[in-house]
Design a protein around this motif. Structure first.
Motif, PDB file in Angstrom:
ATOM      1  N   ASP A   1     -34.939 -71.483 -64.117  1.00  9.74           N
ATOM      2  CA  ASP A   1     -34.379 -70.082 -64.555  1.00  9.74           C
ATOM      3  C   ASP A   1     -34.302 -69.012 -63.645  1.00  9.74           C
ATOM      4  O   ASP A   1     -33.313 -68.355 -63.524  1.00  9.74           O
ATOM      5  CB  ASP A   1     -35.537 -69.576 -65.629  1.00  9.74           C
ATOM      6  N   VAL A   2     -34.854 -69.129 -62.374  1.00 11.85           N
ATOM      7  CA  VAL A   2     -34.578 -68.215 -61.195  1.00 11.85           C
ATOM      8  C   VAL A   2     -33.144 -68.481 -60.829  1.00 11.85           C
ATOM      9  O   VAL A   2     -32.463 -67.452 -60.547  1.00 11.85           O
ATOM     10  CB  VAL A   2     -35.512 -68.512 -60.062  1.00 11.85           C
ATOM     11  N   PHE A   3     -32.765 -69.759 -60.940  1.00 13.77           N
ATOM     12  CA  PHE A   3     -31.590 -70.020 -60.310  1.00 13.77           C
ATOM     13  C   PHE A   3     -30.548 -69.480 -61.320  1.00 13.77           C
ATOM     14  O   PHE A   3     -29.429 -68.939 -60.610  1.00 13.77           O
ATOM     15  CB  PHE A   3     -31.048 -71.504 -60.101  1.00 13.77           C
ATOM     16  N   GLY A   4     -30.546 -69.619 -62.369  1.00 10.78           N
ATOM     17  CA  GLY A   4     -29.566 -68.950 -63.370  1.00 10.78           C
ATOM     18  C   GLY A   4     -29.565 -67.538 -63.387  1.00 10.78           C
ATOM     19  O   GLY A   4     -28.600 -66.966 -63.513  1.00 10.78           O
ATOM     20  N   VAL A   5     -30.656 -66.856 -63.559  1.00 13.81           N
ATOM     21  CA  VAL A   5     -30.855 -65.407 -63.440  1.00 13.81           C
ATOM     22  C   VAL A   5     -30.223 -64.955 -61.954  1.00 13.81           C
ATOM     23  O   VAL A   5     -29.651 -63.822 -62.074  1.00 13.81           O
ATOM     24  CB  VAL A   5     -32.353 -64.858 -63.462  1.00 13.81           C
ATOM     25  N   GLN A   6     -30.434 -65.469 -60.933  1.00  9.71           N
ATOM     26  CA  GLN A   6     -30.106 -65.084 -59.620  1.00  9.71           C
ATOM     27  C   GLN A   6     -28.402 -65.152 -59.679  1.00  9.71           C
ATOM     28  O   GLN A   6     -27.551 -64.315 -59.235  1.00  9.71           O
ATOM     29  CB  GLN A   6     -30.549 -65.880 -58.623  1.00  9.71           C
TER      30      GLN A   6
ATOM     31  N   PHE B   1     -30.915 -54.584 -61.183  1.00 10.37           N
ATOM     32  CA  PHE B   1     -31.074 -55.945 -61.783  1.00 10.37           C
ATOM     33  C   PHE B   1     -32.426 -55.968 -62.465  1.00 10.37           C
ATOM     34  O   PHE B   1     -33.549 -55.410 -61.996  1.00 10.37           O
ATOM     35  CB  PHE B   1     -31.493 -57.143 -60.581  1.00 10.37           C
ATOM     36  N   VAL B   2     -32.346 -56.438 -63.707  1.00 13.92           N
ATOM     37  CA  VAL B   2     -33.401 -56.475 -64.729  1.00 13.92           C
ATOM     38  C   VAL B   2     -34.467 -57.354 -64.233  1.00 13.92           C
ATOM     39  O   VAL B   2     -33.866 -58.459 -63.948  1.00 13.92           O
ATOM     40  CB  VAL B   2     -33.099 -56.394 -66.244  1.00 13.92           C
ATOM     41  N   PRO B   3     -35.694 -57.054 -64.108  1.00 15.36           N
ATOM     42  CA  PRO B   3     -36.758 -57.943 -63.824  1.00 15.36           C
ATOM     43  C   PRO B   3     -36.692 -59.389 -65.023  1.00 15.36           C
ATOM     44  O   PRO B   3     -36.519 -59.068 -66.125  1.00 15.36           O
ATOM     45  CB  PRO B   3     -38.013 -57.327 -64.061  1.00 15.36           C
ATOM     46  N   MET B   4     -36.797 -60.472 -64.362  1.00 17.70           N
ATOM     47  CA  MET B   4     -36.747 -61.631 -65.168  1.00 17.70           C
ATOM     48  C   MET B   4     -37.641 -61.958 -66.107  1.00 17.70           C
ATOM     49  O   MET B   4     -37.854 -62.729 -67.263  1.00 17.70           O
ATOM     50  CB  MET B   4     -36.349 -63.015 -64.470  1.00 17.70           C
ATOM     51  N   GLY B   5     -38.926 -61.164 -66.216  1.00 20.16           N
ATOM     52  CA  GLY B   5     -40.197 -61.611 -67.028  1.00 20.16           C
ATOM     53  C   GLY B   5     -40.741 -63.026 -66.702  1.00 20.16           C
ATOM     54  O   GLY B   5     -41.023 -63.466 -67.624  1.00 20.16           O
ATOM     55  N   ARG B   6     -40.970 -63.293 -65.513  1.00 13.93           N
ATOM     56  CA  ARG B   6     -41.435 -64.524 -65.085  1.00 13.93           C
ATOM     57  C   ARG B   6     -42.438 -64.884 -65.853  1.00 13.93           C
ATOM     58  O   ARG B   6     -42.656 -66.166 -66.403  1.00 13.93           O
ATOM     59  CB  ARG B   6     -41.609 -64.931 -63.671  1.00 13.93           C
ATOM     60  N   ASP B   7     -43.518 -64.185 -65.922  1.00  8.83           N
ATOM     61  CA  ASP B   7     -44.675 -64.772 -66.447  1.00  8.83           C
ATOM     62  C   ASP B   7     -44.664 -64.811 -68.093  1.00  8.83           C
ATOM     63  O   ASP B   7     -45.239 -65.765 -68.666  1.00  8.83           O
ATOM     64  CB  ASP B   7     -45.895 -63.901 -66.426  1.00  8.83           C
ATOM     65  N   ALA B   8     -43.721 -63.840 -68.667  1.00  8.28           N
ATOM     66  CA  ALA B   8     -43.667 -64.026 -70.140  1.00  8.28           C
ATOM     67  C   ALA B   8     -42.879 -65.303 -70.373  1.00  8.28           C
ATOM     68  O   ALA B   8     -43.104 -65.912 -71.742  1.00  8.28           O
ATOM     69  CB  ALA B   8     -42.932 -62.624 -70.470  1.00  8.28           C
ATOM     70  N   ARG B   9     -41.873 -65.514 -69.541  1.00  8.82           N
ATOM     71  CA  ARG B   9     -41.051 -66.837 -70.070  1.00  8.82           C
ATOM     72  C   ARG B   9     -41.875 -68.318 -70.002  1.00  8.82           C
ATOM     73  O   ARG B   9     -41.465 -69.065 -70.771  1.00  8.82           O
ATOM     74  CB  ARG B   9     -39.991 -66.887 -68.744  1.00  8.82           C
ATOM     75  N   VAL B  10     -42.920 -68.326 -69.021  1.00  7.45           N
ATOM     76  CA  VAL B  10     -43.824 -69.346 -69.163  1.00  7.45           C
ATOM     77  C   VAL B  10     -44.182 -69.801 -70.667  1.00  7.45           C
ATOM     78  O   VAL B  10     -44.293 -70.871 -71.174  1.00  7.45           O
ATOM     79  CB  VAL B  10     -45.070 -69.165 -68.133  1.00  7.45           C
TER      80      VAL B  10
ATOM     81  N   LEU C   1     -30.418 -61.921 -51.275  1.00  5.72           N
ATOM     82  CA  LEU C   1     -30.513 -62.613 -52.478  1.00  5.72           C
ATOM     83  C   LEU C   1     -30.401 -64.202 -52.382  1.00  5.72           C
ATOM     84  O   LEU C   1     -31.307 -64.780 -52.953  1.00  5.72           O
ATOM     85  CB  LEU C   1     -29.469 -62.180 -53.488  1.00  5.72           C
ATOM     86  N   ALA C   2     -29.560 -64.522 -51.709  1.00  6.59           N
ATOM     87  CA  ALA C   2     -29.399 -66.039 -51.290  1.00  6.59           C
ATOM     88  C   ALA C   2     -30.582 -66.670 -50.607  1.00  6.59           C
ATOM     89  O   ALA C   2     -31.386 -67.495 -51.173  1.00  6.59           O
ATOM     90  CB  ALA C   2     -28.230 -66.347 -50.525  1.00  6.59           C
ATOM     91  N   ARG C   3     -31.163 -65.783 -49.556  1.00  2.97           N
ATOM     92  CA  ARG C   3     -32.280 -66.172 -48.791  1.00  2.97           C
ATOM     93  C   ARG C   3     -33.562 -66.419 -49.718  1.00  2.97           C
ATOM     94  O   ARG C   3     -34.341 -67.200 -49.776  1.00  2.97           O
ATOM     95  CB  ARG C   3     -32.525 -65.454 -47.763  1.00  2.97           C
ATOM     96  N   HIS C   4     -33.630 -65.383 -50.423  1.00  9.93           N
ATOM     97  CA  HIS C   4     -34.944 -65.128 -51.296  1.00  9.93           C
ATOM     98  C   HIS C   4     -34.698 -66.168 -52.375  1.00  9.93           C
ATOM     99  O   HIS C   4     -35.836 -66.605 -52.719  1.00  9.93           O
ATOM    100  CB  HIS C   4     -34.965 -63.787 -52.170  1.00  9.93           C
ATOM    101  N   THR C   5     -33.739 -66.676 -52.821  1.00 10.97           N
ATOM    102  CA  THR C   5     -33.471 -67.571 -53.720  1.00 10.97           C
ATOM    103  C   THR C   5     -33.936 -68.858 -53.281  1.00 10.97           C
ATOM    104  O   THR C   5     -34.604 -69.873 -53.891  1.00 10.97           O
ATOM    105  CB  THR C   5     -32.256 -67.728 -54.431  1.00 10.97           C
ATOM    106  N   VAL C   6     -33.382 -69.206 -52.144  1.00 11.68           N
ATOM    107  CA  VAL C   6     -33.870 -70.547 -51.329  1.00 11.68           C
ATOM    108  C   VAL C   6     -35.298 -70.420 -51.179  1.00 11.68           C
ATOM    109  O   VAL C   6     -36.116 -71.464 -51.280  1.00 11.68           O
ATOM    110  CB  VAL C   6     -33.201 -70.488 -49.921  1.00 11.68           C
ATOM    111  N   HIS C   7     -35.660 -69.272 -50.682  1.00  9.74           N
ATOM    112  CA  HIS C   7     -37.404 -69.258 -50.737  1.00  9.74           C
ATOM    113  C   HIS C   7     -38.009 -69.632 -52.077  1.00  9.74           C
ATOM    114  O   HIS C   7     -39.082 -70.293 -52.010  1.00  9.74           O
ATOM    115  CB  HIS C   7     -37.726 -67.877 -49.961  1.00  9.74           C
ATOM    116  N   GLU C   8     -37.581 -69.175 -53.080  1.00 12.98           N
ATOM    117  CA  GLU C   8     -38.408 -69.295 -54.222  1.00 12.98           C
ATOM    118  C   GLU C   8     -38.305 -70.716 -54.406  1.00 12.98           C
ATOM    119  O   GLU C   8     -39.142 -71.526 -54.827  1.00 12.98           O
ATOM    120  CB  GLU C   8     -37.723 -68.601 -55.273  1.00 12.98           C
ATOM    121  N   GLY C   9     -37.466 -71.429 -54.302  1.00 13.78           N
ATOM    122  CA  GLY C   9     -37.082 -73.116 -54.315  1.00 13.78           C
ATOM    123  C   GLY C   9     -38.047 -73.687 -53.373  1.00 13.78           C
ATOM    124  O   GLY C   9     -38.850 -74.549 -53.971  1.00 13.78           O
ATOM    125  N   VAL C  10     -38.122 -73.433 -52.303  1.00 15.47           N
ATOM    126  CA  VAL C  10     -38.764 -74.023 -51.363  1.00 15.47           C
ATOM    127  C   VAL C  10     -40.341 -73.770 -51.529  1.00 15.47           C
ATOM    128  O   VAL C  10     -41.236 -74.686 -51.534  1.00 15.47           O
ATOM    129  CB  VAL C  10     -38.465 -73.364 -49.702  1.00 15.47           C
TER     130      VAL C  10
END
Length: 168
Positions: free
Chosen positions: A64-69, A84-93, A148-157
């Motif tokens: 979902d992070v990849f899609g939102v980004q 950018f609207v927060p994705m609501g990470r905890d609510a999504r789970v 944003l690209a670096r942060h997204t790669v970080h999330e994945g790693v």
């Protein structure tokens, strides 16, 4: 944020031209785990830390992070400095029932999201990489697409590390 103290990821170590390769590799890594391990292990949360997500939940989060980004990048290309609207990470789970999802379907979706985001990065020119938006984490600030690209790669790693810890 230039470095993650938890996983030692250094943002500057990912040139924007390498972001797509990182994302495709991460997509394959997550898919491998989601298709190799049994569903019981993928859905297990650590007994000592019940608030820690399962490997499947982390994987769905990254999907979902990849899609939102990707949506955020497209918005930044269309509008001048959008918020950018927060994705609501905890609510999504909970709301999307990550831990009840089929790991095989999640694997396909995660790879697709990684590939689509990678293609979006590959299509950017210098002006695209410089576009900005207001990102609300860790504090509200203007961020360019390179960050944003670096942060997204970080999330994945970072979360692949969490997945591996949960599978041990």
């Amino acid at each position: 944020m230039d470095r993650c103290d938890d996983c030692a990821f250094v943002y500057a170590d990912v040139p924007n031209v390498d972001a797509a390769g990182w994302l495709r590799s991460l997509g394959r890594g997550y898919a491998e785990r989601l298709t190799t391990f049994d569903v019981v292990r993928l859905r297990a949360r650590p007994e000592a830390e019940p608030d820690t997500w399962s490997p499947l939940e982390y994987s769905c989060h990254v999907r979902d992070v990849f899609g939102v980004q990707r949506e955020r990048i497209l918005l930044a290309l269309a509008e001048a400095t959008p918020t950018f609207v927060p994705m609501g990470r905890d609510a999504r789970v909970v709301d999307l029932r990550y831990n009840e999802q089929d790991p095989l379907v999640a694997a396909v979706e995660l790879r697709r999201a990684a590939d689509e985001l990678a293609a979006t990065f590959e299509a950017l020119d210098d002006a695209g990489w410089a576009r900005t938006g207001i990102y609300n984490w860790p504090t509200s600030s203007e961020r360019d697409i390179t960050w944003l690209a670096r942060h997204t790669v970080h999330e994945g790693v970072h979360h692949l590390r969490d997945v591996d810890a949960g599978l041990r």
